[in-house]
Design a protein around this motif. Structure first.
Motif: not given
Length: 121
Positions: A49-56, A65-68
């Motif tokens: 999972m990553v930060d929805e805005q940064t992808g980190s 957070k969203v799934l990759v």
């Protein structure tokens, strides 16, 4: 709960301790937490999972957070988690299912014993 621990990922033990404490708090209710806390969902499912805005993978405080696979931009985060197996060689995603597969007969026996031996009447 004890059956799941060998299949749970562990580095420091804090995630397992938090999950065990949450399960102990509801003991006797029929509820068992397989994964507890903010990291529980993605650890149990084994999906990055990553930060929805940064992808980190390291999200900002309060960030969603969203799934990759749901992230629209570029990220170096992996789709599937890789668990360290130093402390628990059997660590894997969906550890409740793994524990059930390994100990299902013992679980059924214990439930029947607790419920009166499975005898009717």
């Amino acid at each position: 709960m004890e059956s799941m621990v060998p299949f749970m990922p562990m580095i420091t033990g804090s995630f397992i301790n938090t999950t065990c404490a949450a399960s102990a708090a509801v003991q006797g209710s029929g509820v068992v937490y397989a994964a507890y806390g903010p990291q529980g969902r993605f650890l149990y499912e084994g999906k990055g999972m990553v930060d929805e805005q940064t992808g980190s993978p390291w999200a900002r405080r309060g960030a969603k957070k969203v799934l990759v696979s749901q992230y629209g931009g570029k990220t170096r985060a992996k789709e599937r988690l890789e668990y360290t197996r130093q402390a628990h060689p059997k660590a894997q995603a969906e550890w409740f299912e793994a524990a059930k597969k390994a100990d299902e007969k013992a679980w059924i026996h214990l439930v029947k014993e607790t419920a009166g031996g499975g005898k009717r009447g």
